[in-house]
Design an enzyme around this catalytic site. Structure first.
Site, PDB file in Angstrom:
ATOM      1  CG  ASP A  44      -2.040  -0.628   1.193  1.00 15.34           C
ATOM      2  OD1 ASP A  44      -2.350  -1.304   0.194  1.00 15.34           O
ATOM      3  OD2 ASP A  44      -2.584  -0.998   2.291  1.00 15.34           O
ATOM      4  CE  LYS A  66      -6.992  -0.312  -0.067  1.00 18.20           C
ATOM      5  NZ  LYS A  66      -7.571  -0.898   1.135  1.00 18.20           N
ATOM      6  CG  MET A 181      -8.192   6.796   7.989  1.00 14.46           C
ATOM      7  SD  MET A 181      -9.220   5.539   7.262  1.00 14.46           S
ATOM      8  CE  MET A 181      -9.935   4.834   8.814  1.00 14.46           C
TER       9      MET A 181
HETATM   10  N1  SAH Z   1      -3.294   0.385   9.714  1.00 13.73           N
HETATM   11  C1  SAH Z   1      -3.088   1.464  10.070  1.00 13.73           C
HETATM   12  C2  SAH Z   1      -3.925   2.571   9.780  1.00 13.73           C
HETATM   13  C3  SAH Z   1      -4.422   2.582   8.282  1.00 13.73           C
HETATM   14  S1  SAH Z   1      -5.738   3.749   8.093  1.00 13.73           S
HETATM   15  C4  SAH Z   1      -1.931   1.673  11.215  1.00 13.73           C
HETATM   16  O1  SAH Z   1      -2.364   0.766  12.075  1.00 13.73           O
HETATM   17  O2  SAH Z   1      -1.550   2.795  11.347  1.00 13.73           O
HETATM   18  C5  SAH Z   1      -4.824   5.123   7.504  1.00 13.73           C
HETATM   19  C6  SAH Z   1      -4.651   6.214   8.750  1.00 13.73           C
HETATM   20  O3  SAH Z   1      -3.871   5.983   9.513  1.00 13.73           O
HETATM   21  C7  SAH Z   1      -4.214   7.709   8.290  1.00 13.73           C
HETATM   22  O4  SAH Z   1      -5.430   8.403   7.847  1.00 13.73           O
HETATM   23  C8  SAH Z   1      -3.516   8.228   9.753  1.00 13.73           C
HETATM   24  O5  SAH Z   1      -4.780   8.662  10.332  1.00 13.73           O
HETATM   25  C9  SAH Z   1      -3.187   7.051  10.068  1.00 13.73           C
HETATM   26  N2  SAH Z   1      -1.852   6.998   9.955  1.00 13.73           N
HETATM   27  C10 SAH Z   1      -0.963   5.780   9.431  1.00 13.73           C
HETATM   28  N3  SAH Z   1       0.276   6.155   9.283  1.00 13.73           N
HETATM   29  C11 SAH Z   1       0.528   7.434   9.849  1.00 13.73           C
HETATM   30  C12 SAH Z   1       1.529   8.179  10.651  1.00 13.73           C
HETATM   31  N4  SAH Z   1       2.888   7.842  10.349  1.00 13.73           N
HETATM   32  N5  SAH Z   1       1.261   9.195  10.980  1.00 13.73           N
HETATM   33  C13 SAH Z   1       0.094   9.641  11.452  1.00 13.73           C
HETATM   34  N6  SAH Z   1      -0.946   8.980  11.132  1.00 13.73           N
HETATM   35  C14 SAH Z   1      -0.980   8.023  10.446  1.00 13.73           C
END
Ligand code: SAH
Length: 515
Positions: A44, A66, A181
């Protein structure tokens, strides 16, 4: 990886792997091991590219990124892709950002795999929901502040009639609220929480690109944060934290306080030599960008070296001037000879402590260590009255500085300089990318670790206006000889190491930014 037998068909296994939130150090050992052995990797947008580089050379890499609404592949297509590849008997890594089961639709993918009879395993990852706050100085729970934590999707369409989120309950929740998100919806989230009774002065924080060198954090209150986020231009991906733990960063912030935090630093030395420096820069919070200006290859002719190796017992001294010289010499040595004792009893000299350490790796003692890190330093260490008629072997780079052999010969030594490697300009250097980065002010520091890195850098960028490109960039040199070359090439010297080693250069850059 083992193939899994199902009936008479051989099915591959799908490994649903969380890559962690961005800092590559947060990837699990198990996840890494699966990536290194997979036949196919499906990944992804948020799942770091850095891991893909570790894949097998013949692995198939499929990007299904995505990013916001623009999906490269629809979820259904991703599911059928995984199933199809598994049915071909391939072992597949499905790499997702953070943890695969925290808002990553990993659960849905696993259900589809189950329905299709495809075996799967989950390798959890560090979720951004916990890691981004931690890197911003926010513990998601704390005995004095929050005894529970809730992960909430902030993605929900606010116009949706039937909300899956009960804002009444969320607003009354006394624990930490963590929205993923949620950036686009921030004004709605703030309004709905306040409308349902959460005090507007509750501490709130946003952490964008948490755990990476691009991390940005913003601390405010629930009522103020939508405006503050707009002013600061905070976009996705970010984590929103609501709760009193969001007020602890004054004492607990650490990552953004690292001396090189957010600095983008160009590393110009050869790719093989860059890793240690890149790791050290990252350790200090910097973002290393590799731009190898040197490529190391075999010498134009091996005959002089091969002869020197055969004759090695006849030498009184062997002087090594670089780690490359040591490694390449012994590589060749062991192709010709079977035993280190065939080297003879020559005394061994080294320029610089790193060269000396490389020699000791081969089980040899170093009789002379030039602390001065320059060829001149060797002469200071030698008893110059006692070298007349002695045989010296100097295995080193083709076309290196002549001062050491000349000085030795002046004192009556018999010197044989043999090329063990040749440095050249890399053929496929990413010149365009680097010049683009420089002109968009995307590089803060350029490091030069030898004269050739300087001349090759200038040569590679000869079609560009260097004066213009290097405006505002900090130029760092490993020592006086490199600095001389910089001067000759018309480059400023903003930082010069006191000790002419990578450690010394790191120290000088850190000191420069700590001022
Ligand atoms: N599975 C992922 C989340 C996926 S949904 C996890 O466990 O982190 C995608 C959301 O994750 C983004 O919109 C944001 O809110 C958050 N996100 C992912 N990586 C991030 C990062 N490095 N810093 C801040 N938010 C992050």
């Amino acid at each position: 990886m083992k193939k899994w037998q199902a009936g008479n068909k051989t099915l591959g296994t799908v490994f649903l792997i969380g890559s962690g939130p961005g800092d590559p150090g947060l990837m699990t050992v198990k996840g890494m091991q699966k990536i290194r052995t997979a036949d196919v990797i499906v990944y992804d947008y948020l799942a770091g590219n850095q891991f893909i580089q570790e894949a097998r050379a013949d692995a198939e890499l499929i990007y299904v990124g995505k990013k916001g609404a623009s999906h490269t592949l629809e979820q259904d297509d991703i599911n059928s892709l995984l199933i199809r590849k598994a049915k071909e008997g391939k072992n597949i890594v499905r790499l997702k950002g953070g943890d695969p089961y925290v808002f990553g639709r990993g659960g849905e993918e696993a259900e589809e795999l189950h329905l299709a009879g495809v075996p799967f395993e989950v390798v959890p990852g560090v979720t951004s929901a916990v890691a981004a706050p931690a890197y911003a100085g926010i513990p998601v729970t704390h005995r004095d502040h929050a005894s529970m934590v809730t992960f909430i999707t902030g993605h929900e369409d606010p116009a949706k009639e039937e909300s899956a989120i009960d804002w009444e309950i969320i607003a009354k929740n006394p624990g930490t609220l963590i929205f993923l998100m949620g950036v686009k919806n921030l004004p709605n989230i703030s309004d709905l929480l306040i409308k349902h009774g959460k005090p507007g002065d509750t501490p709130a924080a946003l952490v964008r690109w948490g755990t990476t060198p691009q991390q940005v954090s913003l601390f405010s209150t629930l009522s103020e944060i939508p405006k503050a986020a707009k002013e600061k231009g905070i976009k996705a991906p970010a984590i929103l934290v609501v709760g009193s733990v969001a007020g602890l960063h004054e004492n607990l912030g650490w990552f953004e306080r690292k001396p090189l935090f957010g600095k983008r630093i160009l590393v110009t030395r050869g790719r093989e030599q860059s890793k240690k420096m890149a790791d050290q820069l990252a350790e200090q919070g910097g973002e290393p960008i590799l731009f190898p200006t040197i490529q190391i290859g075999p010498p134009s002719d091996y005959k002089p070296l091969d002869k020197a190796i055969k004759d090695s017992p006849g030498y009184d001294w062997i002087i090594f001037t670089s780690v490359n010289g040591v490694e390449r010499f012994f590589d060749r040595f062991f192709q010709i000879k079977a035993d280190i004792r065939e080297l003879g009893s020559a005394r061994i000299g080294a320029i610089g402590p790193v060269t000396s350490a490389a020699i000791k790796n081969f089980g040899l003692q170093v009789d002379l260590l030039a602390q001065e890190f320059t060829a001149e330093g060797v002469l200071d260490q030698l008893d110059v009255d006692n070298i007349r008629g002695k045989y010296f072997l100097i295995p080193r780079a083709e076309s290196a500085r002549e001062i050491l052999p000349i000085e030795l010969m002046k004192h009556g030594a018999v010197v044989n300089v043999v090329p063990v490697y040749k440095t050249s300009m890399p053929e496929n250097a990413h010149v365009r990318e680097v010049s683009d980065l420089l002109s968009s002010r995307g590089i803060d520091v350029i490091t030069f670790t030898s004269s050739s890195t300087v001349s090759h850098f200038v040569e590679l960028l000869k079609d560009y206006d260097l004066n213009e490109l290097l405006k505002g960039v900090t130029l760092a040199s490993i020592g006086p000889i490199t600095s001389q070359t910089m001067q000759k090439r018309g480059l400023r010297i903003d930082v010069e190491a006191k000790e002419y080693t990578i450690d010394g250069l790191m120290e000088a850059i850190v000191a420069y930014y700590s001022k």
